[in-house]
Motif scaffolding. Structure first.
Motif, PDB file in Angstrom:
ATOM      1  N   ILE A 123     -30.521   2.791  -7.140  1.00 41.77           N
ATOM      2  CA  ILE A 123     -29.538   3.191  -6.133  1.00 41.77           C
ATOM      3  C   ILE A 123     -28.154   2.737  -6.602  1.00 41.77           C
ATOM      4  O   ILE A 123     -27.937   1.555  -6.850  1.00 41.77           O
ATOM      5  N   LYS A 124     -27.243   3.681  -6.735  1.00 39.51           N
ATOM      6  CA  LYS A 124     -25.911   3.350  -7.215  1.00 39.51           C
ATOM      7  C   LYS A 124     -25.122   2.645  -6.113  1.00 39.51           C
ATOM      8  O   LYS A 124     -25.066   3.117  -4.974  1.00 39.51           O
ATOM      9  N   CYS A 125     -24.510   1.522  -6.440  1.00 36.46           N
ATOM     10  CA  CYS A 125     -23.784   0.725  -5.450  1.00 36.46           C
ATOM     11  C   CYS A 125     -22.388   0.371  -5.963  1.00 36.46           C
ATOM     12  O   CYS A 125     -22.114   0.451  -7.161  1.00 36.46           O
ATOM     13  N   LYS A 126     -21.542  -0.040  -5.032  1.00 36.04           N
ATOM     14  CA  LYS A 126     -20.177  -0.463  -5.345  1.00 36.04           C
ATOM     15  C   LYS A 126     -19.859  -1.675  -4.481  1.00 36.04           C
ATOM     16  O   LYS A 126     -20.143  -1.673  -3.281  1.00 36.04           O
TER      17      LYS A 126
ATOM     18  N   ILE B 151     -22.184   3.825   3.684  1.00 36.22           N
ATOM     19  CA  ILE B 151     -22.722   4.804   2.734  1.00 36.22           C
ATOM     20  C   ILE B 151     -21.613   5.810   2.458  1.00 36.22           C
ATOM     21  O   ILE B 151     -21.173   6.528   3.361  1.00 36.22           O
ATOM     22  N   LEU B 152     -21.150   5.872   1.227  1.00 39.90           N
ATOM     23  CA  LEU B 152     -20.074   6.778   0.867  1.00 39.90           C
ATOM     24  C   LEU B 152     -20.576   8.213   0.773  1.00 39.90           C
ATOM     25  O   LEU B 152     -21.784   8.475   0.785  1.00 39.90           O
ATOM     26  N   GLU B 153     -19.640   9.163   0.648  1.00 38.64           N
ATOM     27  CA  GLU B 153     -19.995  10.588   0.691  1.00 38.64           C
ATOM     28  C   GLU B 153     -20.941  10.985  -0.437  1.00 38.64           C
ATOM     29  O   GLU B 153     -21.798  11.831  -0.270  1.00 38.64           O
ATOM     30  N   ASP B 154     -20.770  10.398  -1.611  1.00 35.59           N
ATOM     31  CA  ASP B 154     -21.626  10.754  -2.747  1.00 35.59           C
ATOM     32  C   ASP B 154     -22.887   9.890  -2.815  1.00 35.59           C
ATOM     33  O   ASP B 154     -23.467   9.692  -3.879  1.00 35.59           O
ATOM     34  N   ASN B 155     -23.310   9.357  -1.643  1.00 35.34           N
ATOM     35  CA  ASN B 155     -24.528   8.546  -1.515  1.00 35.34           C
ATOM     36  C   ASN B 155     -24.462   7.242  -2.309  1.00 35.34           C
ATOM     37  O   ASN B 155     -25.492   6.654  -2.637  1.00 35.34           O
ATOM     38  N   VAL B 156     -23.261   6.791  -2.642  1.00 34.92           N
ATOM     39  CA  VAL B 156     -23.090   5.469  -3.247  1.00 34.92           C
ATOM     40  C   VAL B 156     -22.994   4.451  -2.113  1.00 34.92           C
ATOM     41  O   VAL B 156     -22.305   4.674  -1.117  1.00 34.92           O
ATOM     42  N   LEU B 157     -23.730   3.328  -2.248  1.00 38.66           N
ATOM     43  CA  LEU B 157     -23.720   2.306  -1.211  1.00 38.66           C
ATOM     44  C   LEU B 157     -22.570   1.336  -1.443  1.00 38.66           C
ATOM     45  O   LEU B 157     -22.376   0.842  -2.560  1.00 38.66           O
ATOM     46  N   LEU B 158     -21.798   1.069  -0.405  1.00 39.41           N
ATOM     47  CA  LEU B 158     -20.765   0.045  -0.426  1.00 39.41           C
ATOM     48  C   LEU B 158     -21.424  -1.243   0.064  1.00 39.41           C
ATOM     49  O   LEU B 158     -21.891  -1.312   1.202  1.00 39.41           O
ATOM     50  N   VAL B 159     -21.511  -2.281  -0.795  1.00 40.43           N
ATOM     51  CA  VAL B 159     -22.366  -3.427  -0.477  1.00 40.43           C
ATOM     52  C   VAL B 159     -21.635  -4.747  -0.704  1.00 40.43           C
ATOM     53  O   VAL B 159     -20.624  -4.815  -1.405  1.00 40.43           O
ATOM     54  N   GLU B 160     -22.198  -5.778  -0.074  1.00 39.05           N
ATOM     55  CA  GLU B 160     -21.826  -7.155  -0.383  1.00 39.05           C
ATOM     56  C   GLU B 160     -23.085  -7.852  -0.877  1.00 39.05           C
ATOM     57  O   GLU B 160     -24.141  -7.795  -0.219  1.00 39.05           O
ATOM     58  N   LEU B 161     -22.994  -8.481  -2.061  1.00 40.82           N
ATOM     59  CA  LEU B 161     -24.153  -9.132  -2.676  1.00 40.82           C
ATOM     60  C   LEU B 161     -24.094 -10.630  -2.417  1.00 40.82           C
ATOM     61  O   LEU B 161     -23.020 -11.243  -2.458  1.00 40.82           O
ATOM     62  N   PHE B 162     -25.286 -11.205  -2.151  1.00 37.66           N
ATOM     63  CA  PHE B 162     -25.384 -12.639  -1.884  1.00 37.66           C
ATOM     64  C   PHE B 162     -26.421 -13.258  -2.802  1.00 37.66           C
ATOM     65  O   PHE B 162     -27.516 -12.723  -2.957  1.00 37.66           O
ATOM     66  N   ASP B 163     -26.076 -14.385  -3.405  1.00 34.82           N
ATOM     67  CA  ASP B 163     -27.014 -15.175  -4.194  1.00 34.82           C
ATOM     68  C   ASP B 163     -27.524 -16.283  -3.288  1.00 34.82           C
ATOM     69  O   ASP B 163     -26.812 -17.234  -2.988  1.00 34.82           O
ATOM     70  N   PHE B 164     -28.798 -16.151  -2.810  1.00 30.93           N
ATOM     71  CA  PHE B 164     -29.305 -17.109  -1.834  1.00 30.93           C
ATOM     72  C   PHE B 164     -30.186 -18.169  -2.469  1.00 30.93           C
ATOM     73  O   PHE B 164     -30.883 -18.904  -1.779  1.00 30.93           O
ATOM     74  N   LEU B 165     -30.180 -18.278  -3.788  1.00 35.59           N
ATOM     75  CA  LEU B 165     -31.065 -19.236  -4.441  1.00 35.59           C
ATOM     76  C   LEU B 165     -30.380 -20.583  -4.671  1.00 35.59           C
ATOM     77  O   LEU B 165     -30.433 -21.174  -5.741  1.00 35.59           O
ATOM     78  N   GLY B 166     -29.650 -21.056  -3.681  1.00 33.36           N
ATOM     79  CA  GLY B 166     -29.012 -22.358  -3.783  1.00 33.36           C
ATOM     80  C   GLY B 166     -29.869 -23.423  -3.127  1.00 33.36           C
ATOM     81  O   GLY B 166     -31.010 -23.229  -2.798  1.00 33.36           O
ATOM     82  N   ALA B 167     -29.275 -24.593  -2.876  1.00 34.46           N
ATOM     83  CA  ALA B 167     -30.006 -25.683  -2.232  1.00 34.46           C
ATOM     84  C   ALA B 167     -30.086 -25.428  -0.735  1.00 34.46           C
ATOM     85  O   ALA B 167     -29.272 -24.704  -0.175  1.00 34.46           O
ATOM     86  N   PRO B 168     -31.062 -26.029  -0.043  1.00 33.22           N
ATOM     87  CA  PRO B 168     -31.206 -25.803   1.385  1.00 33.22           C
ATOM     88  C   PRO B 168     -29.982 -26.300   2.140  1.00 33.22           C
ATOM     89  O   PRO B 168     -29.350 -27.281   1.779  1.00 33.22           O
ATOM     90  N   GLY B 169     -29.674 -25.605   3.224  1.00 36.97           N
ATOM     91  CA  GLY B 169     -28.546 -25.985   4.053  1.00 36.97           C
ATOM     92  C   GLY B 169     -27.241 -25.373   3.597  1.00 36.97           C
ATOM     93  O   GLY B 169     -26.262 -25.359   4.339  1.00 36.97           O
TER      94      GLY B 169
END
Length: 922
Positions: free
Chosen positions: A92-95, A132-150
């Motif tokens: 899935i193409k994303c931006k 969701i943009l017109e050309d089916n590209v997803l506008l997203v925010e990415l999160f790295d959740f593999l940190g320490a607890p809390g």
């Protein structure tokens, strides 16, 4: 995150395109946008799409399930089979939302790209979709959740801005500004991710996964990464949160041992060590399983769950500071299943299925026992294509690779098992086996319960006694007293097997799934079959069926196809000892006629033969008269076909007697369907002599002419007979579309500019009222007519010949395309005179400039044109398909001969000459 079905798809593609079956699927002339299968630099075949044609026999493709592109040669791409086209593209193409290149620059800097790849490539991320943009590209925010607890999960978008690699878009409001508002609305994505992950695995992180903490996680859903699978009883998993720990530990190991020198050590079983992975710059912690030879040892890399044999030169003593961190992988075992075939060992097929399709996947486990039993008894759940949870244990049962079993939560080693726990109800369709807890000699992995070996053996022997009723469930009898059914089979003893109409769709669906999942079961080791045992049967039509062993006769076995009723003697090699869909009752119901007594008390061979001829594959109406005491026995019924009672019919022909009045059998049932009466009709010969049934004799179609010699003109190839014989259509002529791959072209008015209505418009208009046109009754050669194509539309055609007389079948040619087809007379109509004014579009031509090669005798020939090979035919089709072609007339008598060109200068036949499939003809 990859699902089981997608992993099955990748494995299916890889197996097929490495086989000999894929050798004839080469693509000689690729087309922009063409779907294909392409080899990646790792040597594996993946689904792809052509996105560029740079030339020099190179093609630019996009791997649609991963998103990356590559330039490859034609030898590294193949045509894609239809079965691999069905699943949607996975990539899935994303931006990234809110941000743009640093300080308004047009392009992203090399630094930004490398940093972004470092933060995200091959890592498990959480994606929040903003838009969701017109050309089916997803506008997203990415999160790295593999940190320490809390810790709040890190937004990659924000991180790129903070590191000076990106800028926020104009008008974007920072999230921190929202804190001044008092109102509290829905939590942010960061809070949702942080709460879910930390609440779930927080207890595990602080102490590096000691075994005593596992009891507190009983019956909770825990996200894991499956790192290695040996069998369903031996699966190694890692908590998702340990990825960073594993990475830092690996770096620490490399720093410690990279420049270390080997020293002689007396290695013994269970000793801890540092292991250098051959061919990789990796060091892992390990534990010695056994000494294979003086120089080879088998070790377990317990952080990743891999067992391998290495030379002692690859081992180093593990430093004490590297032993403090607990093991980063857990050994698990799937519960509620056992091996198929009556063995206590898992088949290679089941192990390979799990290993190939689940290794590396992200899944959820639920620990099933509230004590520290080892391996850890778990259920594993993955996501399918629809996003629904799939229980891997049930998935293996559904695929016929495992059998269901019932767990006993607690076994007391001081008492023998009670007789009650060993009882199996006779009417139950599934065999039941209670799982025995394994005892591991590893001191770090002590089982909570011990069982003496004699008691386990005795327990298994009692459970695995053969069952007389088989392992499948008995047929499900419909709730209605009256139902419609199809007679699937008549047994040699007169038993009538019927499949209710309501169950037909489910049966077809199950059969389709069985065929797709049992393409290769591997070679079966010597196996001793028992009467009543369930199995999978490969029939004479090469399809797989659910079956049951009826009798063992030397090297052959008499089996019954459970869902169809047939009984057949077949070789043992066509059987496999697995259960297919054990939870699904068998579909066909064995029936007997109620209060109907055959002559001699058994159905005679001539009566059985009559029943087979009369009822096989016939739709009938069933009236349930008496249910059987045992669900496996016959259902007592009255059967009606076309409104007539079968019992009355057989009694009338002296094959049986019945105990009730004859009148009940003569009458139609009260809910008798009138459709049978409507189907009764007769043909009167006089009707054929009526004026409206007479077909008028029409002149032949007008023929289209080609431009004079030496003039280059655009054409479309409509039909290929052989590499040197095709049907073409002038590109300047408007053509109606018969085949989906032919695109309509606009009418430039050549030939009939004055016509008020084009041929395409006329055909479209006549198709709307086709039922009003009289049938064709004159089948002489060259007779013009309208013929129905496979797409349900009617096109202009002419009679070529009569192919069959009973029933009547006619070979017709579609005159605007050149293709031929054998049709029954109900697909032919008289053609209106109005449609005869348009010349036939398809022009038969011979192609000049080449001839069959002299050295080509070893290849498969075209049956109707043996001078050419099938390989040359497919190559020519590839050269012509989807191309803008031009032609130049070479001769018009005795037959029209042309030379075809691509790009107005390159003769199309040169591709065949270069491949050795044709010789030049000067």
């Amino acid at each position: 995150i990859e699902s089981l079905d997608f992993l099955f798809l990748l494995k299916g593609i890889e197996e097929f395109y490495k086989s000999e079956d894929a050798e004839n699927l080469e693509i000689l002339c690729p087309v922009q946008g063409q779907a294909c299968v392409a080899k990646f630099e790792d040597g594996v075949w993946y689904r792809a799409k052509v996105i560029g044609l740079p030339g020099h026999r190179e093609v630019e493709v996009k791997y649609v399930d991963f998103g990356n592109t590559a330039k490859i040669t034609l030898k590294d791409m193949r045509k894609i089979k239809d079965e691999f086209l069905n699943p949607a593209e996975k990539a899935i193409k994303c931006k990234l939302a809110y941000i743009e290149p640093y300080k308004g620059t047009v392009q992203w800097s090399k630094n930004a790209k490398e940093k972004f790849e470092e933060k995200t490539q091959d890592k498990f991320m959480t994606c929040s979709i903003i838009k969701i943009l017109e050309d089916n590209v997803l506008l997203v925010e990415l999160f790295d959740f593999l940190g320490a607890p809390g810790m709040i999960p890190t937004s990659i978008n924000d991180q790129l801005v903070k590191e000076g690699l990106a800028s926020y878009e104009v008008g974007y409001t920072l999230k921190d500004n929202s804190k001044k508002h008092i109102e509290v609305w829905d939590p942010s994505p960061e809070e949702i991710i942080s709460n879910e992950v930390n609440n779930l695995i927080n207890p595990l992180f602080a102490k590096s996964l000691p075994s005593e903490d596992l009891q507190s996680l009983y019956n909770k859903e825990l996200p894991v990464h499956i790192c290695n699978i040996v069998s369903p009883e031996k699966i190694y998993v890692q908590w998702l949160l340990t990825e960073n720990l594993l990475h830092s530990l690996g770096e620490k190991m490399v720093a410690t041992y990279e420049n270390s020198k080997w020293e002689p050590v007396k290695w013994e079983n269970d000793m801890h060590c540092a292991v250098n992975i051959p061919d990789k710059n990796q060091w892992r912690r390990g534990q010695i399983i056994r000494m294979v030879t003086d120089t080879l040892v088998e070790v377990l890399l317990y952080d990743v769950g891999v067992e391998l044999v290495v030379n002692i030169n690859c081992l180093r003593e593990l430093q004490e500071n590297l032993k403090t961190m607990g093991r980063l992988s857990l050994e698990c075992s799937l519960v509620d299943i056992r091996p198929t075939g009556g063995s206590d060992k898992w088949t290679a097929t089941a192990c390979d299925c799990l290993s190939l399709y689940l290794t590396g996947a992200v899944a959820t486990i639920i620990i099933q026992e509230n004590n520290t039993t080892w391996p850890l008894p778990v259920k594993i759940f993955c996501r399918d294509e629809k996003g629904e949870r799939v229980d891997v244990s049930k998935y293996l049962i559904k695929k016929g690779l495992a059998l269901r079993e019932t767990r006993i939560n607690k076994l007391d080693n001081s008492h023998s098992l009670s007789q009650k726990s060993l009882e199996i109800p006779q009417e139950q369709g599934e065999s039941v086996v209670t799982k025995c807890i394994k005892i591991n000699s590893d001191p770090d992995k002590k089982a909570a319960v011990g069982i003496s070996e004699p008691k386990v053996t005795e327990f298994r022997e009692k459970i695995l006694e053969p069952r007389t009723t088989g392992c499948y469930k008995p047929p499900a009898i419909p709730n209605q007293k009256v139902f419609e059914a199809v007679v699937s089979c008549i047994g040699d003893d007169g038993t009538i097997f019927v499949v209710p109409k309501l169950s037909e769709f489910e049966l077809i669906k199950m059969m389709d799934e069985i065929q797709s999942n049992l393409k290769c079961l591997g070679l079966l080791e010597p196996y001793f079959w028992k009467k009543g045992e369930a199995c999978a049967v490969r029939g004479s039509d090469t399809m797989w069926y659910r079956g049951k062993v009826m009798e063992v006769i030397g090297s052959t076995i008499r089996v019954q196809y459970l869902d169809h009723g047939f009984t057949e003697k077949i070789p043992q090699c066509h059987l496999y000892p697995i259960l297919l869909y054990p939870d699904t009752p068998q579909f066909c119901i064995p029936c007997q006629l109620y209060n109907t007594i055959p002559v001699g008390n058994v159905w005679q061979p001539d009566a059985v033969e009559l029943l087979q001829e009369l009822l096989s594959k016939r739709e009938v109406e069933i009236h349930i008269m008496e249910l059987p005491e045992n669900p496996w026995e016959k259902l007592s019924i009255h059967l009606y076909f076309d409104g007539m009672s079968l019992s009355y019919f057989l009694a009338h022909h002296k094959y049986c007697t019945f105990e009730q009045s004859e009148e009940i059998f003569k009458e139609n049932p009260t809910d008798y369907n009138k459709k049978y009466e409507e189907e009764r009709w007769e043909i009167r010969f006089e009707d054929l002599l009526l004026p409206e049934t007479e077909t008028p004799i029409l002149p032949p179609y007008l023929s289209s002419s080609l431009p004079p010699p030496e003039e280059l003109y655009a054409v479309q190839v409509k039909h290929v007979v052989s590499p040197s014989e095709v049907y073409i259509c002038l590109d300047s002529v408007e053509s109606c579309s018969l085949f989906n791959q032919h695109s309509d072209t606009e009418d430039s008015g050549v030939g009939w500019e004055s016509e008020p209505e084009s041929l395409e418009e006329a055909l479209r208009r006549f198709n709307k009222s086709m039922e009003t046109f009289p049938p064709l009754t004159d089948f002489r050669t060259e007779m013009p007519c309208l013929a129905e194509y496979d797409d349900g539309l009617w096109y202009r055609a002419k009679i070529v010949s009569i192919k069959e007389f009973n029933p009547l079948a006619v070979l017709v040619q579609f005159v605007d395309y050149g293709s031929t087809e054998k049709l029954t007379v109900n697909r032919l109509r008289q053609i209106p005179l109005h449609l005869m004014q348009y010349p036939a579009r398809a022009i038969k031509v011979l192609l000049a400039g080449f001839k069959p090669p002299l050295r080509d005798v070893g290849k498969t020939r075209i049956p109707y044109c043996p001078k050419w090979s099938m390989e040359a035919l497919w190559a020519m089709i590839d050269c012509l398909q989807g191309k803008q072609l031009y032609a130049s007339s070479m001769a018009q008598v005795p037959e029209q001969m042309v030379t075809l060109y691509e790009d107005k200068q390159y003769p199309i036949h040169m591709s065949l000459v270069e491949m050795g499939l044709a010789d030049r003809d000067e």
